[in-house]
Each structure stands twice: as structure tokens, then as C-alpha cells.
Scaffold this motif. Sequence first.
Motif, PDB file in Angstrom:
ATOM      1  N   TRP A  69      12.583  23.573 -14.518  1.00  0.00           N
ATOM      2  CA  TRP A  69      12.160  22.574 -13.710  1.00  0.00           C
ATOM      3  C   TRP A  69      10.703  22.688 -13.334  1.00  0.00           C
ATOM      4  N   PHE A  99       8.751  21.290 -16.266  1.00  0.00           N
ATOM      5  CA  PHE A  99       8.699  19.962 -16.284  1.00  0.00           C
ATOM      6  C   PHE A  99       7.505  19.416 -15.357  1.00  0.00           C
ATOM      7  N   SER A 120      19.415  19.429 -16.549  1.00  0.00           N
ATOM      8  CA  SER A 120      18.137  19.194 -15.663  1.00  0.00           C
ATOM      9  C   SER A 120      18.419  18.301 -14.511  1.00  0.00           C
ATOM     10  N   ASN A 171       7.781  15.560 -13.596  1.00  0.00           N
ATOM     11  CA  ASN A 171       8.420  15.100 -12.217  1.00  0.00           C
ATOM     12  C   ASN A 171       8.079  14.059 -11.238  1.00  0.00           C
ATOM     13  N   PHE A 219      16.637  16.158 -13.664  1.00  0.00           N
ATOM     14  CA  PHE A 219      15.276  15.044 -13.348  1.00  0.00           C
ATOM     15  C   PHE A 219      15.999  13.850 -13.189  1.00  0.00           C
TER      16      PHE A 219
END
Length: 374
Positions: free
Chosen positions: A46, A49, A87, A55, A89
Motif C-alpha cells: 500500500w 502504491f 489492495s 493513491n 485501493f
Amino acid sequence: MPLYLNAEQTMLRDTAKDFVAEHAPVSHLRALRDANDATGFSRDLWKQFAEMGLNGILIPEAQGGLGLGHVEAGVVLEEIGRNLSPSPFLTTAVAAVEALKGSAQADRWFPGIVAGETVAALAIDEGAKHRDAVALKAERSGNGFRLTGAKRFVTHGHAADLLIVAARTAGSPDDAEGVTLFAVPRDAAGLTASPERLADSSLAARMAFEGVEVDADAVIGEVDAGRDPLGRLLRAGRTGAAAELLGVGGGAMDMTVGYLKERKQFGVAIGSFQALQHRAAHLYSEMEIARAAVLKAQQLLDTGMDADDAVSIAKAITGMATTLSVQEGIQMHGGIGMTDEYDIGFYMKRARVLAEMFGDVGFHADRLARAAGY
């Protein structure tokens, strides 16, 4: 609006494709499952990302993000789906961000999301299936509210730092009005989570709110007018889930076509059999129709036009097309497709969970019918 990516979006797709395939392929999911990982995703990933800037795709530049749109977010989600990457996301960088936009809570939570330090979960569902009804109560208490009730299928709810909670402040559970959206820290007193494994090995929690106290600043938008931010959350979540489903279906299709080219019977590749060619061509056509539907919904969201119908169409069509893709994948792989050794089964399980998120095919077909006056 042309139904294809422009040059900048194509570059983002290529970057996301390489990044996700390298750092979070299907083997990453398999490793988390085999280890019975209690979080369900990698916080280190994360943060990676975040380092890539992904993000903050939907967060305005003035608040530290990239200030891009749903087309770009969908590009990333499709690659997440293609690789079955666990994830946050979708829930955090897409749905939660859209709900928080324009609110006082945005300044509090956006920096952590951009930095990969904050994970958000969506506490909106209360029954066995996704519905628009909200029954969890938010009663006035001092200068804030007391939340009492329960939510189900809260993805990442046990590990999140922030919960976006839909609560009833007036009226009955089925009323369109009288809903308020709250930003609730996960460590709030009286809030408990009971995580459970879903079919795809991900974790979703049952959340119990036992007199959870929040102050007035926790309100997202206006009291009794939470349908506006909740609507943004749902449109973003449904379109994002459709994009991820598109990746799942595309990944399964690519794997199946590759298998047809390699697997031999009677001394020839089974892909040379006309019956299988017809099925593969039909699958490709259905996936392309779904791709066009998803891109149209994303473009309408980005232009600020009325996208409700397009979003439901995209979610329903990708649900059907991806279901076809994973089912054909299992069948064309034959008996070995039913084994844990081959990854195709993981695609079917992920498709099943994503198809239910934010409403399944039946939910959106009914929604479209009602909008048309039937």
C-alpha cells in the motif's frame, strides 16, 4: 467522447501494468492466503502504491493528489483485477476519497491516504445483499452523535484506520432522506470488528456499533443530507468495482486463450478446434462490450454529467461478462481448472465477490427498470 484511452492514460496503464504485475501478481495473493494473513493485504505494498503516486489519483492537486479522474483510477483498478492483487485501493483511494471530497474531513484524512498510511473501509451494507436501506441509528448526544447498530461485509473493516459510515438520523430505514454520513476512526470506543474470510480469501468484517460517540465534526456533508456524499461514494465504488471486474475477466480470458494455444489433444492444439474458437470469440466480444460500458461510465463521472444509469449498466454488464469469462476459463481448462494448482480458480472466486459488491446484476437491472418507470 471517444471510447478509448488517450496518450497520457495509456502511459499510466503501462506503468500500472508493469508495477502491479511485478509487485502483486497472483502469487502474492496465494502467499497471503497460504499464510492465513490476518490483515488480508500488504501495508508495505500500500505504501508502494503511494510512492508511485497512485493513491492520490482522485485527490485534488491542492490537497496533495494528482487531480486525475475515474478513467485513470479505472486503469489502475483493471490491473489490480488482472493480477488479483489484494489492495484497499478501491475502498480507500476511490470510494472513500469521493465521499470525503469537499468536506472538512478531507483535510484530516487525505494526507494519510496519499502517503499510504491510511486505509479506509465502507460501512454501508447491513443485510445479506447490497441494498439502499440504512437502519443503523445516529442519535444526538451532547455536541455530537451516538451510533448504534451493525454493518456487514465491511471490506478491510478490521484493519482500517477510517470507517465511512452511513447512519439513520431521521425517518425509517427505507426513506431516501434522513441519512447522514460519518467519518469514524477505527479505534473509537464501542466499535468492534469480527473479520471473516470470503470466497476469494479476502477479509470482510461484521462491525458492531455499541453507542459509538462521535462529535459533530465527524459528519461528512450535512446532517440528514448524507445521500449526496453517499451517492458519490456508490457511483465511484460501483464504477471502480466494474473496472476491477473487467481486469479479472480479462486476466481469466488471457489465461484461457493461452491455454488453448498450448494444450494439445490428438497431436494438435485444442485452440484449433472450431467449437472452442467460437466460444473464445464470443467471450472476447462480451468483454469488449463491457469495456466500452465501463469507460463510458467513467467518462460521464469525470465530466460531472448524470451517470447513474451508465454506472448501473457498467456494473451489471461487467458482472455478466466476467462471470462468463471465469466459467469458460474453468470449462476450457478441463479437470485441471478445478485444482488449486492452477490460478484460474482464483479468478472465479474473485469475480464472485466483486459481482456482489455495491450491488449484483439483479440489483442493477431492477434499478434501471425502476428508473425507466417499469
